[in-house]
Design a protein around this motif. Structure first.
Motif, PDB file in Angstrom:
ATOM      1  N   VAL A  76       0.784  -1.118   0.031  1.00 16.61           N
ATOM      2  CA  VAL A  76       0.040  -0.003   0.010  1.00 16.61           C
ATOM      3  C   VAL A  76       0.889   1.173  -0.058  1.00 16.61           C
ATOM      4  O   VAL A  76       0.652   2.120  -0.767  1.00 16.61           O
TER       5      VAL A  76
ATOM      6  N   THR B  35       2.390   1.749  -3.328  1.00 13.58           N
ATOM      7  CA  THR B  35       1.762   2.093  -4.424  1.00 13.58           C
ATOM      8  C   THR B  35       1.241   3.711  -4.225  1.00 13.58           C
ATOM      9  O   THR B  35       0.942   4.455  -5.006  1.00 13.58           O
ATOM     10  N   LEU B  36       1.110   4.120  -2.890  1.00  9.42           N
ATOM     11  CA  LEU B  36       0.777   5.420  -2.502  1.00  9.42           C
ATOM     12  C   LEU B  36       1.780   6.232  -3.003  1.00  9.42           C
ATOM     13  O   LEU B  36       1.547   7.539  -3.520  1.00  9.42           O
TER      14      LEU B  36
ATOM     15  N   ARG C 123       1.451   7.816  -6.266  1.00 13.42           N
ATOM     16  CA  ARG C 123       0.515   8.780  -6.594  1.00 13.42           C
ATOM     17  C   ARG C 123       0.218   9.989  -5.815  1.00 13.42           C
ATOM     18  O   ARG C 123      -0.465  10.886  -6.089  1.00 13.42           O
TER      19      ARG C 123
ATOM     20  N   THR D 216      -0.849   6.048 -12.500  1.00  8.72           N
ATOM     21  CA  THR D 216      -2.021   6.713 -11.745  1.00  8.72           C
ATOM     22  C   THR D 216      -3.292   5.830 -11.922  1.00  8.72           C
ATOM     23  O   THR D 216      -3.237   4.705 -11.954  1.00  8.72           O
TER      24      THR D 216
ATOM     25  N   GLY E 117      -9.320   4.016  -7.899  1.00  2.00           N
ATOM     26  CA  GLY E 117      -9.272   3.059  -6.674  1.00  2.00           C
ATOM     27  C   GLY E 117      -9.170   1.719  -7.043  1.00  2.00           C
ATOM     28  O   GLY E 117      -8.234   0.736  -6.505  1.00  2.00           O
TER      29      GLY E 117
ATOM     30  N   THR F 263      -7.536   0.589  -9.885  1.00  2.00           N
ATOM     31  CA  THR F 263      -6.166   0.238 -10.377  1.00  2.00           C
ATOM     32  C   THR F 263      -5.342   0.104  -9.171  1.00  2.00           C
ATOM     33  O   THR F 263      -4.277  -0.574  -8.828  1.00  2.00           O
ATOM     34  N   PHE F 264      -5.550   0.971  -8.210  1.00  2.00           N
ATOM     35  CA  PHE F 264      -4.681   1.035  -6.905  1.00  2.00           C
ATOM     36  C   PHE F 264      -4.748  -0.325  -6.280  1.00  2.00           C
ATOM     37  O   PHE F 264      -3.721  -0.782  -5.902  1.00  2.00           O
TER      38      PHE F 264
ATOM     39  N   GLN G  60      -2.747  -3.226  -8.175  1.00  2.00           N
ATOM     40  CA  GLN G  60      -1.387  -2.945  -7.863  1.00  2.00           C
ATOM     41  C   GLN G  60      -0.889  -3.210  -6.562  1.00  2.00           C
ATOM     42  O   GLN G  60      -0.163  -4.108  -6.357  1.00  2.00           O
TER      43      GLN G  60
ATOM     44  N   THR H  99      -5.964  -2.657   2.101  1.00  2.00           N
ATOM     45  CA  THR H  99      -5.729  -1.257   2.014  1.00  2.00           C
ATOM     46  C   THR H  99      -6.616  -0.273   2.869  1.00  2.00           C
ATOM     47  O   THR H  99      -5.932   0.548   3.449  1.00  2.00           O
TER      48      THR H  99
ATOM     49  N   LEU I 254      -4.804  11.914  -3.559  1.00  2.00           N
ATOM     50  CA  LEU I 254      -5.125  10.658  -4.014  1.00  2.00           C
ATOM     51  C   LEU I 254      -6.340  10.968  -5.200  1.00  2.00           C
ATOM     52  O   LEU I 254      -7.189  12.103  -5.271  1.00  2.00           O
TER      53      LEU I 254
ATOM     54  N   PHE J  85     -10.891   7.128  -5.206  1.00  2.00           N
ATOM     55  CA  PHE J  85      -9.811   6.576  -4.116  1.00  2.00           C
ATOM     56  C   PHE J  85     -10.764   6.913  -2.713  1.00  2.00           C
ATOM     57  O   PHE J  85     -10.641   6.241  -1.918  1.00  2.00           O
TER      58      PHE J  85
END
Length: 130
Positions: A28, A31-32, A35, A65, A68, A70-71, A74, A90, A113, A117
């Motif tokens: 997490v 990945t954050l 972004r 980018t 949510g 896609t996030f 990943q 998450t 974000l 998200f």
């Protein structure tokens, strides 16, 4: 908040084994970091234990980018878990971050974000300014 306590809080919230919770934390945060601005990632890292803050450093090249979905995809790929576990994890990491950093820092993070998200973040209470 120290690293073991952060991971324990994520584990408890997500109802995951501690080892898997630590893996989700890494996924997490990495990945954050892709972004938000480098400055925001640094600001967040300063308020976290070194073990966690290090995951926010130097995002990988070709950072993506996306919203949510896609996030979560990943995070699932990075952590080697299915999407449902990635989603629960998450939510737990974000909730624990909210407790671990200052209100202002959390608001700064959320402001950067992407769309879509916000469903993963509980509303931030606003103070009445009467």
């Amino acid at each position: 908040m120290r690293f073991p306590r952060f991971v324990e809080a994520v584990s408890r919230r997500a109802e995951l084994p501690t080892g898997q919770a630590a893996t989700i934390c890494r996924a997490v945060l990495q990945t954050l970091a892709e972004r938000v601005t480098a400055g925001e990632a640094d600001d967040l890292a300063v308020q976290l234990p070194d073990e966690l803050g290090g995951y926010l450093a130097a995002p990988t090249a070709g950072a993506s980018t996306g919203g949510g979905v896609t996030f979560l995809r990943q995070v699932a790929e990075r952590a080697g878990v299915d999407p449902a576990v990635a989603e629960v994890g998450t939510h737990a990491v974000i909730a624990t971050l909210r407790e671990a950093v200052t209100v202002g820092e959390f608001q700064d993070l959320v402001a950067q974000l992407p769309k879509g998200f916000d469903a993963m973040v509980d509303p931030i209470p606003r103070h009445d300014e009467r």
